[in-house]
Design a protein around this motif. Structure first.
Motif, mmCIF file in Angstrom:
data_model
loop_
_atom_site.group_PDB
_atom_site.id
_atom_site.type_symbol
_atom_site.label_atom_id
_atom_site.label_comp_id
_atom_site.label_asym_id
_atom_site.label_seq_id
_atom_site.Cartn_x
_atom_site.Cartn_y
_atom_site.Cartn_z
ATOM 1 N N SER A 1 -18.645 40.320 40.972
ATOM 2 C CA SER A 1 -18.837 38.866 41.003
ATOM 3 C C SER A 1 -19.698 38.514 39.802
ATOM 4 O O SER A 1 -20.447 39.351 39.279
ATOM 5 N N ALA A 2 -19.588 37.274 39.351
ATOM 6 C CA ALA A 2 -20.369 36.854 38.199
ATOM 7 C C ALA A 2 -21.863 36.995 38.471
ATOM 8 O O ALA A 2 -22.630 37.428 37.597
ATOM 9 N N LEU A 3 -22.298 36.646 39.674
ATOM 10 C CA LEU A 3 -23.717 36.702 40.009
ATOM 11 C C LEU A 3 -24.258 38.122 39.913
ATOM 12 O O LEU A 3 -25.276 38.363 39.253
ATOM 13 N N VAL A 4 -23.607 39.072 40.565
ATOM 14 C CA VAL A 4 -24.123 40.446 40.576
ATOM 15 C C VAL A 4 -24.020 41.077 39.198
ATOM 16 O O VAL A 4 -24.946 41.766 38.744
ATOM 17 N N ARG A 5 -22.929 40.835 38.504
ATOM 18 C CA ARG A 5 -22.815 41.358 37.140
ATOM 19 C C ARG A 5 -23.977 40.870 36.270
ATOM 20 O O ARG A 5 -24.576 41.645 35.519
ATOM 21 N N ALA B 1 -32.220 40.430 36.201
ATOM 22 C CA ALA B 1 -32.734 39.130 36.648
ATOM 23 C C ALA B 1 -32.421 38.944 38.128
ATOM 24 O O ALA B 1 -31.464 38.242 38.481
ATOM 25 N N PRO B 2 -33.215 39.548 39.029
ATOM 26 C CA PRO B 2 -32.908 39.460 40.465
ATOM 27 C C PRO B 2 -33.020 38.062 41.045
ATOM 28 O O PRO B 2 -32.452 37.786 42.107
ATOM 29 N N ASP B 3 -33.754 37.152 40.370
ATOM 30 C CA ASP B 3 -33.916 35.792 40.881
ATOM 31 C C ASP B 3 -32.770 34.866 40.499
ATOM 32 O O ASP B 3 -32.757 33.696 40.881
ATOM 33 N N LYS C 1 -37.094 33.571 52.709
ATOM 34 C CA LYS C 1 -37.174 34.599 51.678
ATOM 35 C C LYS C 1 -37.041 35.988 52.289
ATOM 36 O O LYS C 1 -37.720 36.336 53.251
ATOM 37 N N SER C 2 -36.196 36.788 51.692
ATOM 38 C CA SER C 2 -35.971 38.146 52.190
ATOM 39 C C SER C 2 -37.192 39.018 51.940
ATOM 40 O O SER C 2 -37.799 38.957 50.861
ATOM 41 N N PRO C 3 -37.592 39.851 52.911
ATOM 42 C CA PRO C 3 -38.695 40.790 52.689
ATOM 43 C C PRO C 3 -38.274 41.974 51.826
ATOM 44 O O PRO C 3 -39.133 42.747 51.377
ATOM 45 N N LEU C 4 -36.968 42.136 51.595
ATOM 46 C CA LEU C 4 -36.464 43.212 50.761
ATOM 47 C C LEU C 4 -36.007 42.644 49.416
ATOM 48 O O LEU C 4 -35.350 41.594 49.367
ATOM 49 N N PRO C 5 -36.333 43.313 48.315
ATOM 50 C CA PRO C 5 -35.920 42.808 47.005
ATOM 51 C C PRO C 5 -34.428 42.995 46.774
ATOM 52 O O PRO C 5 -33.758 43.765 47.475
ATOM 53 N N VAL C 6 -33.925 42.266 45.790
ATOM 54 C CA VAL C 6 -32.536 42.451 45.372
ATOM 55 C C VAL C 6 -32.369 43.885 44.870
ATOM 56 O O VAL C 6 -33.217 44.394 44.129
ATOM 57 N N ARG C 7 -31.291 44.547 45.273
ATOM 58 C CA ARG C 7 -31.048 45.925 44.856
ATOM 59 C C ARG C 7 -29.669 46.029 44.224
ATOM 60 O O ARG C 7 -28.678 45.636 44.826
ATOM 61 N N ASN C 8 -29.627 46.529 42.991
ATOM 62 C CA ASN C 8 -28.366 46.625 42.244
ATOM 63 C C ASN C 8 -27.650 45.283 42.167
ATOM 64 O O ASN C 8 -26.427 45.206 42.218
ATOM 65 N N GLY C 9 -28.447 44.224 42.062
ATOM 66 C CA GLY C 9 -27.889 42.885 41.915
ATOM 67 C C GLY C 9 -27.459 42.222 43.204
ATOM 68 O O GLY C 9 -26.979 41.089 43.183
ATOM 69 N N VAL C 10 -27.653 42.904 44.353
ATOM 70 C CA VAL C 10 -27.145 42.397 45.633
ATOM 71 C C VAL C 10 -28.307 42.137 46.586
ATOM 72 O O VAL C 10 -29.218 42.964 46.715
ATOM 73 N N ASN C 11 -28.276 40.997 47.271
ATOM 74 C CA ASN C 11 -29.289 40.661 48.261
ATOM 75 C C ASN C 11 -29.144 41.526 49.506
ATOM 76 O O ASN C 11 -28.042 41.946 49.859
ATOM 77 N N ALA C 12 -30.263 41.763 50.187
ATOM 78 C CA ALA C 12 -30.207 42.390 51.502
ATOM 79 C C ALA C 12 -29.513 41.443 52.477
ATOM 80 O O ALA C 12 -29.535 40.225 52.315
ATOM 81 N N PHE D 1 -26.365 29.080 35.955
ATOM 82 C CA PHE D 1 -27.216 29.832 36.867
ATOM 83 C C PHE D 1 -28.672 29.460 36.628
ATOM 84 O O PHE D 1 -29.100 29.272 35.485
ATOM 85 N N SER D 2 -29.424 29.376 37.705
ATOM 86 C CA SER D 2 -30.868 29.169 37.616
ATOM 87 C C SER D 2 -31.549 30.522 37.539
ATOM 88 O O SER D 2 -31.284 31.422 38.334
ATOM 89 N N ALA D 3 -32.471 30.666 36.577
ATOM 90 C CA ALA D 3 -33.210 31.916 36.403
ATOM 91 C C ALA D 3 -34.646 31.821 36.900
ATOM 92 O O ALA D 3 -35.336 32.832 36.975
ATOM 93 N N ASN D 4 -35.090 30.618 37.253
ATOM 94 C CA ASN D 4 -36.490 30.399 37.617
ATOM 95 C C ASN D 4 -36.581 29.636 38.934
ATOM 96 O O ASN D 4 -36.222 28.455 38.994
ATOM 97 N N PRO D 5 -37.052 30.276 39.998
ATOM 98 C CA PRO D 5 -37.148 29.577 41.295
ATOM 99 C C PRO D 5 -38.017 28.327 41.236
ATOM 100 O O PRO D 5 -37.796 27.383 42.004
ATOM 101 N N ASP D 6 -38.983 28.282 40.322
ATOM 102 C CA ASP D 6 -39.901 27.143 40.254
ATOM 103 C C ASP D 6 -39.238 25.884 39.703
ATOM 104 O O ASP D 6 -39.678 24.772 39.999
ATOM 105 N N THR D 7 -38.203 26.038 38.891
ATOM 106 C CA THR D 7 -37.528 24.873 38.310
ATOM 107 C C THR D 7 -36.127 24.661 38.877
ATOM 108 O O THR D 7 -35.448 23.710 38.506
#
Length: 308
Positions: A118-122, A129-131, A2-13, A148-154
Motif C-alpha cells: 500500500s502507498a502508506l506502508v511503502r 516515518a511511522p507517523d 493512541k496505540s501503546p505499540l509503535p508502528v512496526r515495518n510500516g504497519v500499525n498494531a 500525507f501528513s507527516a506531523n501529528p501536531d499540524t
C-alpha cells in the motif's frame, strides 16, 4: 485512541475490543476464538512473548481476565506479499506534508490482501516515518496526486481543508466521445454507497454529488475506429466512485473501468490496461504558510500519452 505499540515495518498494531463478559475466561481465549482460525499458534506466542498490550501499555498475559481491559493491541503475523510491479514517486516533502504520485493498482492504505503493498506502508518504510497518515484517499485503480501528513501536531489543519472543501482537485480521464453532449457539462445526482454493496449507486432525491466535465482533446483509436476523448474533471464533492459513476451515467464510461457502467467478473490485474483516471492536481492555500500551493502529477494516461 493512541496505540501503546509503535508502528512496526510500516504497519500499525491491530486494536481489538474485548467484551465485558462471555464464555471466555481470559482475553487470550477471546482472541483465539475470534481469530484463531487464521493463526492460533501465532496468537498464543504473542501473548507469551508479552507483545499484547492494553491502552496504558500494560502487558496482557495469557492469564489476564477477560474483563480487565476494554481494548488490547497486538501485531498481526502478516503473510509475505508479492510486490506489485508499480512504483510511487515523491512530488514534495517537508516536515508537515508528503505529496506523492500514486500509481495505478497500488492501494492508498492497508486493506484485504494488500498491507505492505500500500502507498502508506511503502512510504513509512521508505522514509522511516511511522507517523505518516493519508489526508485523503484515492481508489486502488486511480493514479495521481496523494497527500500525507507527516506531523501529528499540524495534521488537523490540513484535514480541515478537505472537510471544509477548501481544496481544488482536478482529474483527467479517457472515455468515449458522444457527439450529442455539450461541454462543459455539470452532472448532479444523489449517490449512495453501502458497506455491504460493492458499487456506488445513483438514486432519486436531492443531489449530493456534483462534477464539472470538460472535453479537452479527442483522437481516433486506430484499432477500433472509436473516437476517444481526454476529459478534465472537477469534482465539487467527494463521494465514493463519483467520477466513474457520473461519466458512466452520461454514456461515456471511463476506459478500462471494471465496475461502471457494467460490473465485470473479478479477474487478475491487467497492468497493461489501467483505469484511465488520473488525479491530476490539487491546489489550496497552505494553512501554515498562508501561501497558495499546487501539486501536479507527472504521470500520464496511456491512452493519451505526452498530454499533460
Amino acid at each position: 485512541m493512541k496505540s501503546p505499540l509503535p508502528v512496526r515495518n510500516g504497519v500499525n498494531a491491530t486494536r481489538v475490543r474485548v467484551p465485558d463478559e462471555g464464555p471466555w475466561a481470559t482475553a487470550m481465549e477471546f482472541v483465539l476464538d475470534k481469530f484463531g482460525h487464521v493463526d492460533s499458534a501465532g496468537i498464543v506466542d504473542r501473548f507469551v512473548r508479552g507483545e499484547v498490550r492494553a491502552i496504558d501499555g500494560e502487558i496482557v498475559t495469557p492469564t489476564t481476565p477477560l474483563n480487565e481491559h476494554m481494548f488490547i493491541w497486538y501485531y498481526r503475523e502478516l503473510p509475505v506479499e508479492k510486490r506489485l510491479p508499480v512504483e510511487l514517486s515523491i512530488l514534495h516533502q517537508d516536515d508537515n506534508l508528503v505529496v506523492v504520485d500514486k500509481p495505478h493498482f497500488l492501494p492508498t492504505t492497508p486493506g484485504g490482501m494488500y498491507v505492505q503493498e500500500s502507498a502508506l506502508v511503502r512510504l513509512r518504510v521508505l522514509l522511516d516515518a511511522p507517523d505518516l497518515v493519508p489526508i485523503h484517499r484515492l481508489d486502488r485503480m486511480t493514479a495521481g496526486v496523494l497527500l500525507f501528513s507527516a506531523n501529528p501536531d499540524t495534521r488537523g489543519k490540513y484535514q480541515l481543508l478537505f472537510e471544509k472543501r477548501r481544496i481544488e482537485k482536478t482529474y483527467r480521464a479517457v472515455a468515449p466521445v458522444r457527439e450529442d453532449l455539450e461541454f462543459p457539462l455539470v452532472v448532479r445526482s444523489r449517490m449512495i454507497k453501502s458497506r455491504t454493496y460493492l458499487l456506488a449507486q445513483e438514486i432519486e432525491g436531492e443531489p449530493n454529488a456534483e462534477t464539472r466535465i470538460e472535453l479537452m482533446d479527442t483522437r481516433v483509436d486506430a484499432a477500433t475506429g472509436q473516437t476517444l476523448g481526454l476529459y478534465d474533471l472537477q469534482p465539487h464533492t467527494g463521494k465514493t466512485h463519483q467520477l466513474r459513476v457520473h461519466l458512466a451515467s452520461q454514456g461515456i464510461g471511463i476506459m478500462n473501468d471494471s465496475f461502471y457502467p457494467v460490473l465485470h467478473d473479478q479477474a487478475p490485474d491487467d497492468y497493461s490496461k489501467p483505469l484511465q483516471l488520473l488525479a491530476h492536481s490539487i491546489a489550496f492555500t497552505d494553512p501554515l504558510t498562508r501561501e497558495p500551493v499546487k501539486y501536479s502529477s507527472k504521470l500520464e494516461l496511456s491512452e493519451f500519452p505526452d498530454h499533460q
